[in-house]
Design a protein around this motif. Structure first.
Motif, PDB file in Angstrom:
ATOM      1  N   ALA A  64       0.855  -1.189   0.000  1.00 12.58           N
ATOM      2  CA  ALA A  64       0.000   0.000   0.000  1.00 12.58           C
ATOM      3  C   ALA A  64       0.887   1.233   0.000  1.00 12.58           C
ATOM      4  O   ALA A  64       2.008   1.198   0.514  1.00 12.58           O
ATOM      5  CB  ALA A  64      -0.896  -0.005   1.238  1.00 12.58           C
ATOM      6  N   PRO A  65       0.449   2.330  -0.592  1.00 12.97           N
ATOM      7  CA  PRO A  65       1.255   3.560  -0.551  1.00 12.97           C
ATOM      8  C   PRO A  65       1.564   3.955   0.883  1.00 12.97           C
ATOM      9  O   PRO A  65       0.698   3.867   1.759  1.00 12.97           O
ATOM     10  CB  PRO A  65       0.346   4.593  -1.238  1.00 12.97           C
ATOM     11  N   TRP A  66       2.810   4.369   1.123  1.00 16.10           N
ATOM     12  CA  TRP A  66       3.178   4.673   2.504  1.00 16.10           C
ATOM     13  C   TRP A  66       2.591   6.005   2.963  1.00 16.10           C
ATOM     14  O   TRP A  66       2.547   6.273   4.147  1.00 16.10           O
ATOM     15  CB  TRP A  66       4.687   4.654   2.679  1.00 16.10           C
ATOM     16  N   GLU A  67       2.125   6.813   2.024  1.00 20.51           N
ATOM     17  CA  GLU A  67       1.426   8.039   2.390  1.00 20.51           C
ATOM     18  C   GLU A  67      -0.073   7.796   2.272  1.00 20.51           C
ATOM     19  O   GLU A  67      -0.598   7.641   1.169  1.00 20.51           O
ATOM     20  CB  GLU A  67       1.846   9.204   1.494  1.00 20.51           C
ATOM     21  N   GLN A  68      -0.768   7.721   3.380  1.00 16.30           N
ATOM     22  CA  GLN A  68      -2.193   7.444   3.409  1.00 16.30           C
ATOM     23  C   GLN A  68      -2.956   8.689   3.867  1.00 16.30           C
ATOM     24  O   GLN A  68      -2.440   9.514   4.623  1.00 16.30           O
ATOM     25  CB  GLN A  68      -2.488   6.278   4.375  1.00 16.30           C
ATOM     26  N   ARG A  69      -4.195   8.809   3.368  1.00 15.84           N
ATOM     27  CA  ARG A  69      -5.022   9.929   3.828  1.00 15.84           C
ATOM     28  C   ARG A  69      -5.343   9.764   5.315  1.00 15.84           C
ATOM     29  O   ARG A  69      -5.579   8.665   5.797  1.00 15.84           O
ATOM     30  CB  ARG A  69      -6.338   9.977   3.033  1.00 15.84           C
ATOM     31  N   TRP A  70      -5.362  10.863   5.997  1.00 17.61           N
ATOM     32  CA  TRP A  70      -5.752  10.826   7.400  1.00 17.61           C
ATOM     33  C   TRP A  70      -7.225  10.472   7.515  1.00 17.61           C
ATOM     34  O   TRP A  70      -8.030  10.848   6.659  1.00 17.61           O
ATOM     35  CB  TRP A  70      -5.532  12.192   8.036  1.00 17.61           C
ATOM     36  N   PRO A  71      -7.614   9.767   8.563  1.00 17.12           N
ATOM     37  CA  PRO A  71      -9.046   9.502   8.779  1.00 17.12           C
ATOM     38  C   PRO A  71      -9.778  10.812   9.057  1.00 17.12           C
ATOM     39  O   PRO A  71      -9.186  11.807   9.489  1.00 17.12           O
ATOM     40  CB  PRO A  71      -9.055   8.568   9.990  1.00 17.12           C
ATOM     41  N   PHE A  72     -11.091  10.785   8.804  1.00 15.58           N
ATOM     42  CA  PHE A  72     -11.883  12.005   8.952  1.00 15.58           C
ATOM     43  C   PHE A  72     -11.806  12.569  10.378  1.00 15.58           C
ATOM     44  O   PHE A  72     -11.787  13.783  10.574  1.00 15.58           O
ATOM     45  CB  PHE A  72     -13.338  11.737   8.578  1.00 15.58           C
ATOM     46  N   ALA A  73     -11.769  11.674  11.352  1.00 13.67           N
ATOM     47  CA  ALA A  73     -11.710  12.152  12.743  1.00 13.67           C
ATOM     48  C   ALA A  73     -10.462  12.997  12.980  1.00 13.67           C
ATOM     49  O   ALA A  73     -10.501  13.991  13.715  1.00 13.67           O
ATOM     50  CB  ALA A  73     -11.742  10.965  13.704  1.00 13.67           C
ATOM     51  N   ARG A  74      -9.359  12.639  12.319  1.00 14.87           N
ATOM     52  CA  ARG A  74      -8.128  13.426  12.469  1.00 14.87           C
ATOM     53  C   ARG A  74      -8.186  14.677  11.604  1.00 14.87           C
ATOM     54  O   ARG A  74      -7.706  15.739  12.012  1.00 14.87           O
ATOM     55  CB  ARG A  74      -6.924  12.571  12.089  1.00 14.87           C
ATOM     56  N   ARG A  75      -8.767  14.560  10.400  1.00 15.03           N
ATOM     57  CA  ARG A  75      -8.868  15.722   9.521  1.00 15.03           C
ATOM     58  C   ARG A  75      -9.666  16.849  10.177  1.00 15.03           C
ATOM     59  O   ARG A  75      -9.395  18.029   9.949  1.00 15.03           O
ATOM     60  CB  ARG A  75      -9.566  15.309   8.207  1.00 15.03           C
ATOM     61  N   LEU A  76     -10.669  16.474  10.988  1.00 19.62           N
ATOM     62  CA  LEU A  76     -11.516  17.459  11.644  1.00 19.62           C
ATOM     63  C   LEU A  76     -11.161  17.603  13.123  1.00 19.62           C
ATOM     64  O   LEU A  76     -12.001  17.941  13.948  1.00 19.62           O
ATOM     65  CB  LEU A  76     -12.992  17.082  11.494  1.00 19.62           C
ATOM     66  N   GLY A  77      -9.901  17.345  13.437  1.00 22.16           N
ATOM     67  CA  GLY A  77      -9.488  17.366  14.827  1.00 22.16           C
ATOM     68  C   GLY A  77      -9.624  18.726  15.488  1.00 22.16           C
ATOM     69  O   GLY A  77      -9.719  18.813  16.712  1.00 22.16           O
ATOM     70  N   GLY A  78      -9.640  19.807  14.712  1.00 22.44           N
ATOM     71  CA  GLY A  78      -9.764  21.132  15.285  1.00 22.44           C
ATOM     72  C   GLY A  78     -11.182  21.550  15.589  1.00 22.44           C
ATOM     73  O   GLY A  78     -11.407  22.652  16.113  1.00 22.44           O
ATOM     74  N   VAL A  79     -12.155  20.695  15.251  1.00 21.80           N
ATOM     75  CA  VAL A  79     -13.566  21.012  15.503  1.00 21.80           C
ATOM     76  C   VAL A  79     -13.989  20.333  16.806  1.00 21.80           C
ATOM     77  O   VAL A  79     -13.876  19.110  16.934  1.00 21.80           O
ATOM     78  CB  VAL A  79     -14.458  20.535  14.345  1.00 21.80           C
ATOM     79  N   PRO A  80     -14.475  21.071  17.780  1.00 22.22           N
ATOM     80  CA  PRO A  80     -14.872  20.453  19.064  1.00 22.22           C
ATOM     81  C   PRO A  80     -16.192  19.702  18.958  1.00 22.22           C
ATOM     82  O   PRO A  80     -16.937  19.851  17.995  1.00 22.22           O
ATOM     83  CB  PRO A  80     -14.995  21.662  19.999  1.00 22.22           C
ATOM     84  N   GLU A  81     -16.432  18.867  19.941  1.00 20.32           N
ATOM     85  CA  GLU A  81     -17.724  18.184  20.047  1.00 20.32           C
ATOM     86  C   GLU A  81     -18.787  19.190  20.484  1.00 20.32           C
ATOM     87  O   GLU A  81     -18.488  20.181  21.155  1.00 20.32           O
ATOM     88  CB  GLU A  81     -17.626  17.030  21.063  1.00 20.32           C
ATOM     89  N   PRO A  82     -20.038  18.973  20.042  1.00 20.65           N
ATOM     90  CA  PRO A  82     -20.586  17.829  19.300  1.00 20.65           C
ATOM     91  C   PRO A  82     -20.495  17.979  17.779  1.00 20.65           C
ATOM     92  O   PRO A  82     -20.817  17.047  17.036  1.00 20.65           O
ATOM     93  CB  PRO A  82     -22.043  17.799  19.758  1.00 20.65           C
ATOM     94  N   MET A  83     -20.057  19.173  17.287  1.00 17.68           N
ATOM     95  CA  MET A  83     -20.003  19.389  15.840  1.00 17.68           C
ATOM     96  C   MET A  83     -19.052  18.400  15.174  1.00 17.68           C
ATOM     97  O   MET A  83     -19.293  17.938  14.055  1.00 17.68           O
ATOM     98  CB  MET A  83     -19.562  20.823  15.547  1.00 17.68           C
ATOM     99  N   HIS A  84     -17.968  18.034  15.875  1.00 16.87           N
ATOM    100  CA  HIS A  84     -16.985  17.113  15.311  1.00 16.87           C
ATOM    101  C   HIS A  84     -17.633  15.789  14.915  1.00 16.87           C
ATOM    102  O   HIS A  84     -17.475  15.308  13.785  1.00 16.87           O
ATOM    103  CB  HIS A  84     -15.863  16.886  16.329  1.00 16.87           C
ATOM    104  N   SER A  85     -18.376  15.173  15.813  1.00 15.83           N
ATOM    105  CA  SER A  85     -18.991  13.868  15.534  1.00 15.83           C
ATOM    106  C   SER A  85     -20.023  13.963  14.419  1.00 15.83           C
ATOM    107  O   SER A  85     -20.166  13.037  13.603  1.00 15.83           O
ATOM    108  CB  SER A  85     -19.635  13.308  16.804  1.00 15.83           C
ATOM    109  N   ILE A  86     -20.765  15.067  14.374  1.00 16.40           N
ATOM    110  CA  ILE A  86     -21.790  15.228  13.331  1.00 16.40           C
ATOM    111  C   ILE A  86     -21.140  15.301  11.959  1.00 16.40           C
ATOM    112  O   ILE A  86     -21.583  14.640  11.006  1.00 16.40           O
ATOM    113  CB  ILE A  86     -22.625  16.494  13.611  1.00 16.40           C
ATOM    114  N   LEU A  87     -20.059  16.074  11.825  1.00 17.49           N
ATOM    115  CA  LEU A  87     -19.388  16.206  10.529  1.00 17.49           C
ATOM    116  C   LEU A  87     -18.722  14.898  10.119  1.00 17.49           C
ATOM    117  O   LEU A  87     -18.763  14.512   8.942  1.00 17.49           O
ATOM    118  CB  LEU A  87     -18.354  17.332  10.601  1.00 17.49           C
ATOM    119  N   VAL A  88     -18.098  14.197  11.065  1.00 23.28           N
ATOM    120  CA  VAL A  88     -17.465  12.914  10.743  1.00 23.28           C
ATOM    121  C   VAL A  88     -18.513  11.904  10.287  1.00 23.28           C
ATOM    122  O   VAL A  88     -18.310  11.169   9.311  1.00 23.28           O
ATOM    123  CB  VAL A  88     -16.670  12.381  11.953  1.00 23.28           C
TER     124      VAL A  88
END
Length: 646
Positions: A202-226
């Motif tokens: 597999a390519p050694w550069e993988q896309r970050w999971p959505f939870a990490r991509r939106l790490g700067g968004v606090p809950e509860p908005m974070h979970s809704i967007l993910v």
């Protein structure tokens, strides 16, 4: 004791018992004799090592600091133990140790045979001798040392263990593992094509999971967007959802700075949405360093509007309670024309690509220019993409691309030759998994055992553009240039849509706007009318003693045309008439024997005008008169055999 490793070079009768220090030392002396590296310091260091660790594998259990403290005289003995399979150290030791003299110790060993087999396999997929040797010493030899396996026995797990040790070294010392990581990926690819590994890495550069991509968004908005992005992954391409993640992350981060515990249901138009719309116009583009472009602002507004619409239709309890975004919120988009390359730039770039030393990437770009492909469609082409249809020529099957549509593009013999050349320069190997379906596919563009990347194509285009003296050029401009050439050649809108793979006429009409024939015709008509008002025709600029010379129309410094019933004079500023002698050249023009005197007089006038144009240096006018003379001769010959109609 541990079983004898598969790479051991000890006699078969010694595999089931531990070697004595004397036997190991004797084997080391024999090895020194083959390599020509023996001296008393090396021998003394080996004896001291064997006194402390009579069973050499016990050394592998020592702390790393003890292992790395070996003197320069002891390290050749350790290398001997490794290449002969007598010692299997930890991954930790192997990623900290350098093997500068490895190539002098490998000949005559089983590991040496495996390493050479690997180099041969790497060369077969296009790597140079230098790069293949570097991969063998930096990665392959370490895997063989640590596992004690033969080359055909290694697995992906072995490489994963090496990568984990390298990452641990990076975290502990700060020394990057990036180069070795890329080298390990290439090594796995070689072993896949060599038939050792069941699948490519597999390519050694993988896309970050959505939870990490939106790490700067606090809950509860974070979970809704993910949760929303996970749902969109069911029906949209991953690249599309990845773009959504970027745009929604910015929105979520902004509105939650205004109110941390917000959900979409708690959003207010005045308090949250309008400040965000204003902030978009001032948001930095992290790639270019400037501000977000107007199209990108529009895409972010659309992404958020679709998010609100979707969760409302899905009856999510977090959905907004009222409409928050309107069509009037979208900024007016610019309507740029396709950025095609002018003919001179197109020719210069084509020549630079033809002269490129990077043949595979350069030929890929030449094929894109020849067929008008999108760059994603280009790299997805397969070996069987060319289809010959009896009586209909050769066609290129363009795979599913941006709009999920396949199409057939007609190609000429020159393009067919280009595809044949690509087929011989690509690297051979086993079929690779298709990124869309996972099925094995023989891709047309493969280099070093893997698919040619878009980044490599862009790098080659930048290099060729620089060599041609041009500015920055994008791969999509090659597609624009191809489409523009078709429009200039008069291709119909329907054919243009099919060739380019457009699903709506509006997409193709962008090219029709480039060179509209109706606009050109109106321009020519208006320009001719304007030129007719330039003023009186110029008078002769020299006097003559010949009678009536001032009234001889054939001697005036004008653009002159002889007609059967008269003549035409035009000022040089007006340019030649587009309709001059149109009738004489028309296939429907007919004449009879009675008109021969008139045609002969017209031909004589044309001959005089040709000489006059030659004297004035008007080469194009000379050619025009000579073509008329040739045409009149044909009419006179035909009239001599044609009777007057009754």
């Amino acid at each position: 004791m541990l079983p004898a490793p598969g790479n051991a070079t000890r006699p078969a009768e010694q595999h089931d018992r531990a070697e004595t220090p004397r036997e190991v030392l004797a084997a080391y002396h024999a090895h020194q004799g083959r390599t020509g590296r023996g001296n008393s310091a090396f021998t003394g260091a080996a004896k001291a090592f064997l006194r402390r660790w009579p069973y050499v594998q016990d050394w592998a259990a020592e702390p790393l600091r003890v292992q790395l403290s070996a003197s320069t005289a002891t390290r050749p003995f350790l290398t001997f133990l490794l290449v002969t399979g007598r010692l299997r150290p930890s991954w930790e030791y192997l990623v900290h140790r350098k093997f500068s003299s490895l190539w002098r110790d490998l000949p005559g060993t089983v590991i040496g045979q495996d390493v050479q087999e690997f180099i041969t396999a790497a060369r077969a997929v296009g790597y140079s001798e230098r790069v293949a040797s570097a991969m063998a010493s930096q990665v392959m030899a370490r895997v063989l040392f640590a596992t004690g396996k033969r080359l055909d026995q290694v697995t992906h797990d072995d490489f994963d263990a090496l990568a984990a040790a390298g990452q641990a070294r990076q975290e502990a010392t700060g020394r990057t593992w990036k180069h070795y990581r890329a080298c390990a990926t290439a090594t796995r690819t070689v072993l896949f094509h060599h038939g050792v590994l069941p699948a490519p890495p597999a390519p050694w550069e993988q896309r970050w999971p959505f939870a990490r991509r939106l790490g700067g968004v606090p809950e509860p908005m974070h979970s809704i967007l993910v949760r929303y992005l996970d749902r969109k992954s069911v029906t949209c391409k991953m690249t599309t959802v990845s773009s959504l993640a970027t745009r929604l992350a910015h929105f979520g981060t902004f509105v939650t700075t205004l109110e941390a515990d917000l959900t979409p249901a708690g959003l207010d138009r005045v308090t949250h949405i309008e400040p965000w719309l204003v902030a978009l116009t001032r948001t930095e583009n992290t790639r270019s360093g400037g501000l977000l472009s107007v199209p990108e602002q529009a895409r972010r507004i659309l992404a958020v509007a679709n998010f609100f619409t979707d969760i409302t239709e899905w009856d999510w309890p977090e959905a907004p309670l009222r409409k928050l975004l309107y069509a009037s919120d979208n900024p007016r988009l610019p309507q740029p024309l396709p950025r095609f390359l002018p003919p001179a730039a197109d020719q210069a770039l084509t020549q630079a690509l033809a002269d490129s030393p990077n043949r595979l990437a350069a030929d890929a770009l030449l094929l894109q220019r020849a067929c008008g492909l999108r760059i994603g469609e280009l790299v997805d082409l397969e070996l069987d993409a060319v289809i010959d249809v009896p009586g209909a020529g050769s066609w290129l099957k363009v795979p599913l691309g941006k709009l999920d549509t396949e199409r057939m593009v007609p190609i000429d013999t020159e393009t067919l030759t280009l595809v044949d050349r690509i087929s011989t320069t690509r690297s051979p190997g086993r079929p690779l998994p298709h990124p869309r379906t996972g099925r094995p596919a023989d891709f047309l563009f493969t280099a070093h055992g893997h698919r040619l990347s878009q980044s490599r194509l862009r790098a080659e285009l930048d290099r060729a553009a620089g060599a041609a003296g041009l500015g920055h050029i994008t791969p999509h401009q090659l597609r624009h240039t191809y489409a523009t050439a078709l429009v200039n050649a008069g291709v119909s809108l329907q054919a243009l849509m099919v060739i380019l793979g457009h699903v709506s006429a509006e997409m193709s009409l962008r090219y029709a706007r480039l060179f509209d024939s109706t606009v050109r015709a109106e321009y020519e008509r208006a320009l001719s009318l304007a030129k007719s008002r330039l003023g009186p025709l110029p008078t002769p600029d020299h006097a003559t003693d010949e009678p009536d010379q001032d009234h001889d129309w054939r001697t005036t410094p004008t653009i002159k045309t002889a007609l059967a019933g008269g003549y035409c004079l035009r000022a040089p500023a007006q340019g030649p008439c587009a309709y001059a002698n149109l009738c004489e050249h028309c296939p429907a023009y007919r004449t009879t024997i009675e008109h021969i005197p008139v045609l002969t007089a017209q031909r004589d006038d044309a001959a005089a005008l040709a000489q006059d144009a030659t004297d004035r240096g008007w080469d194009a006018e000379t050619e025009r008169h000579l073509r008329l003379i040739s045409r009149l001769n044909t009419h006179i010959e035909q009239a001599a055999t044609r009777r007057t109609p009754a």
